[in-house]
Design a protein around this motif. Structure first.
Motif, mmCIF file in Angstrom:
data_model
loop_
_atom_site.group_PDB
_atom_site.id
_atom_site.type_symbol
_atom_site.label_atom_id
_atom_site.label_comp_id
_atom_site.label_asym_id
_atom_site.label_seq_id
_atom_site.Cartn_x
_atom_site.Cartn_y
_atom_site.Cartn_z
ATOM 1 N N ALA A 149 11.163 -17.773 -24.789
ATOM 2 C CA ALA A 149 12.862 -17.675 -23.646
ATOM 3 C C ALA A 149 13.201 -18.877 -23.688
ATOM 4 C CB ALA A 149 12.304 -17.038 -22.289
ATOM 5 N N ALA A 150 14.406 -18.744 -23.416
ATOM 6 C CA ALA A 150 15.398 -19.928 -22.789
ATOM 7 C C ALA A 150 15.393 -20.425 -21.527
ATOM 8 C CB ALA A 150 17.046 -19.543 -23.069
ATOM 9 N N SER A 151 14.878 -21.781 -21.744
ATOM 10 C CA SER A 151 14.763 -22.839 -20.045
ATOM 11 C C SER A 151 13.643 -21.917 -19.459
ATOM 12 C CB SER A 151 15.836 -22.056 -19.635
ATOM 13 O OG SER A 151 17.222 -22.741 -19.972
ATOM 14 N N GLY A 152 12.668 -21.066 -20.221
ATOM 15 C CA GLY A 152 11.839 -20.704 -19.259
ATOM 16 C C GLY A 152 10.394 -20.988 -20.262
ATOM 17 N N VAL A 153 9.085 -19.868 -19.453
ATOM 18 C CA VAL A 153 7.870 -19.951 -19.746
ATOM 19 C C VAL A 153 8.107 -18.885 -20.628
ATOM 20 C CG1 VAL A 153 5.005 -19.876 -19.115
ATOM 21 C CG2 VAL A 153 7.359 -21.633 -18.868
ATOM 22 N N THR A 154 7.071 -18.068 -21.593
ATOM 23 C CA THR A 154 6.653 -16.821 -22.229
ATOM 24 C C THR A 154 5.076 -17.346 -22.656
ATOM 25 O OG1 THR A 154 8.524 -16.867 -23.638
ATOM 26 C CG2 THR A 154 6.599 -15.674 -24.728
ATOM 27 N N THR A 155 4.046 -16.105 -21.602
ATOM 28 C CA THR A 155 2.742 -15.717 -22.354
ATOM 29 C C THR A 155 2.655 -14.594 -23.056
ATOM 30 O OG1 THR A 155 2.836 -17.110 -20.197
ATOM 31 C CG2 THR A 155 1.088 -15.802 -21.451
ATOM 32 N N ASP A 156 2.220 -14.882 -24.077
ATOM 33 C CA ASP A 156 1.545 -13.864 -25.216
ATOM 34 C C ASP A 156 0.275 -13.531 -25.240
ATOM 35 O OD1 ASP A 156 4.401 -12.715 -26.298
ATOM 36 O OD2 ASP A 156 4.532 -15.509 -26.125
ATOM 37 N N ASN A 157 -0.063 -12.352 -25.208
ATOM 38 C CA ASN A 157 -1.679 -11.719 -25.968
ATOM 39 C C ASN A 157 -1.921 -12.212 -27.028
ATOM 40 O OD1 ASN A 157 -2.760 -12.956 -22.704
ATOM 41 N ND2 ASN A 157 -2.025 -10.150 -22.976
ATOM 42 N N LEU A 158 -2.457 -12.961 -27.853
ATOM 43 C CA LEU A 158 -2.785 -12.454 -29.254
ATOM 44 C C LEU A 158 -4.158 -11.880 -29.911
ATOM 45 C CD1 LEU A 158 -1.592 -16.295 -30.240
ATOM 46 C CD2 LEU A 158 -0.535 -13.691 -30.232
ATOM 47 N N ASP A 159 -4.105 -10.591 -29.885
ATOM 48 C CA ASP A 159 -5.287 -9.799 -30.307
ATOM 49 C C ASP A 159 -5.642 -9.836 -31.591
ATOM 50 O OD1 ASP A 159 -6.138 -9.094 -27.923
ATOM 51 O OD2 ASP A 159 -3.849 -7.300 -28.182
ATOM 52 N N LEU A 160 -7.164 -10.638 -31.909
ATOM 53 C CA LEU A 160 -7.434 -10.290 -33.524
ATOM 54 C C LEU A 160 -8.144 -9.117 -33.461
ATOM 55 C CD1 LEU A 160 -8.504 -14.442 -33.965
ATOM 56 C CD2 LEU A 160 -6.461 -12.242 -34.500
ATOM 57 N N SER A 161 -8.703 -9.335 -34.721
ATOM 58 C CA SER A 161 -9.850 -7.742 -35.480
ATOM 59 C C SER A 161 -10.909 -8.160 -34.659
ATOM 60 C CB SER A 161 -10.298 -7.886 -36.729
ATOM 61 O OG SER A 161 -11.604 -6.867 -36.490
ATOM 62 N N GLY A 162 -11.452 -6.026 -34.150
ATOM 63 C CA GLY A 162 -13.084 -6.332 -33.048
ATOM 64 C C GLY A 162 -13.845 -7.022 -33.647
ATOM 65 N N GLU A 163 -13.472 -7.507 -35.094
ATOM 66 C CA GLU A 163 -15.308 -8.174 -35.977
ATOM 67 C C GLU A 163 -14.776 -9.588 -36.415
ATOM 68 O OE1 GLU A 163 -15.287 -5.782 -40.049
ATOM 69 O OE2 GLU A 163 -15.171 -4.056 -38.338
ATOM 70 N N ALA A 164 -13.663 -10.401 -35.298
ATOM 71 C CA ALA A 164 -13.565 -11.516 -35.327
ATOM 72 C C ALA A 164 -14.207 -12.246 -34.582
ATOM 73 C CB ALA A 164 -12.720 -11.838 -34.556
ATOM 74 N N ARG A 165 -14.932 -12.923 -35.755
ATOM 75 C CA ARG A 165 -16.385 -13.839 -34.899
ATOM 76 C C ARG A 165 -16.936 -15.029 -34.914
ATOM 77 N NH1 ARG A 165 -16.971 -9.687 -33.024
ATOM 78 N NH2 ARG A 165 -18.961 -8.116 -32.903
ATOM 79 N N GLU A 166 -15.133 -16.048 -35.484
ATOM 80 C CA GLU A 166 -15.168 -17.369 -35.767
ATOM 81 C C GLU A 166 -13.933 -17.481 -35.794
ATOM 82 O OE1 GLU A 166 -15.570 -20.813 -38.478
ATOM 83 O OE2 GLU A 166 -16.708 -19.475 -38.985
ATOM 84 N N PHE A 167 -13.025 -18.367 -34.839
ATOM 85 C CA PHE A 167 -11.737 -18.350 -35.150
ATOM 86 C C PHE A 167 -11.447 -20.141 -35.674
ATOM 87 C CE2 PHE A 167 -8.175 -20.955 -33.236
ATOM 88 C CZ PHE A 167 -7.070 -19.924 -32.941
ATOM 89 N N VAL A 168 -10.681 -19.823 -36.389
ATOM 90 C CA VAL A 168 -10.304 -21.093 -37.875
ATOM 91 C C VAL A 168 -9.309 -22.007 -37.204
ATOM 92 C CG1 VAL A 168 -10.141 -21.779 -39.895
ATOM 93 C CG2 VAL A 168 -12.079 -19.880 -39.364
ATOM 94 N N GLY A 169 -8.333 -21.519 -37.494
ATOM 95 C CA GLY A 169 -7.707 -22.672 -36.723
ATOM 96 C C GLY A 169 -6.332 -21.612 -36.772
ATOM 97 N N ILE A 170 -5.063 -22.770 -36.786
ATOM 98 C CA ILE A 170 -3.708 -22.376 -36.176
ATOM 99 C C ILE A 170 -2.847 -22.668 -37.011
ATOM 100 C CG2 ILE A 170 -3.265 -24.160 -34.405
ATOM 101 C CD1 ILE A 170 -1.652 -21.283 -33.123
ATOM 102 N N ALA A 171 -1.311 -21.620 -37.985
ATOM 103 C CA ALA A 171 -0.503 -22.609 -38.007
ATOM 104 C C ALA A 171 0.588 -21.909 -37.923
ATOM 105 C CB ALA A 171 -0.497 -22.453 -39.633
#
Length: 128
Positions: A28-50
């Motif tokens: 958001a312009a001049s502000g803070v935005t918070t987003d919840n990011l949901d992965l598959s319920g089968e996800a067992r290892e977070f590898v990284g971000i791009a």
């Protein structure tokens, strides 16, 4: 010559394979935005971000299950748009399949900053 892969081996290879999920985010312009990011319920290892997109004025915080992975860092640092040698920034963490992943974007600019977030994960934890 028989090249058939046994079912158990195929299931293991599929579970171990790298996966990704994309999210469209707008800081958001001049502000803070918070987003919840949901992965598959089968996800067992977070590898990284791009990241891809604007990112000129945005700072990020990434929290996975109350673990601050990225803290108040310029989003452009994780932008892989112009770097063909880097697909992602690694932040390997085990996951449970019921994970709380939150991305907080802080934008000081007068205009909104849209960008793409790509999370990489596996359905099998390979961490030792």
């Amino acid at each position: 010559m028989n090249r058939e892969v046994p079912m158990e081996k195929a299931q293991f290879l599929f579970a171990k394979a790298l996966r990704c999920k994309g999210f469209s985010i707008t800081a958001a312009a001049s502000g803070v935005t918070t987003d919840n990011l949901d992965l598959s319920g089968e996800a067992r290892e977070f590898v990284g971000i791009a990241l891809r997109g604007g990112l000129d004025t945005t700072r990020l915080q990434l929290v996975i299950n109350n673990d601050v992975v990225i803290e108040d860092t310029a989003a452009g640092f994780f932008d892989t748009s112009n770097d063909n040698s880097r697909m992602l920034t690694p932040f390997e963490r085990p996951l449970t399949g019921r994970d709380d992943i939150t991305l907080r974007s802080t934008n000081d600019a007068a205009q909104a900053d849209p960008f793409e977030v790509i999370l990489y994960y596996r359905n099998l934890c390979t961490l030792d």
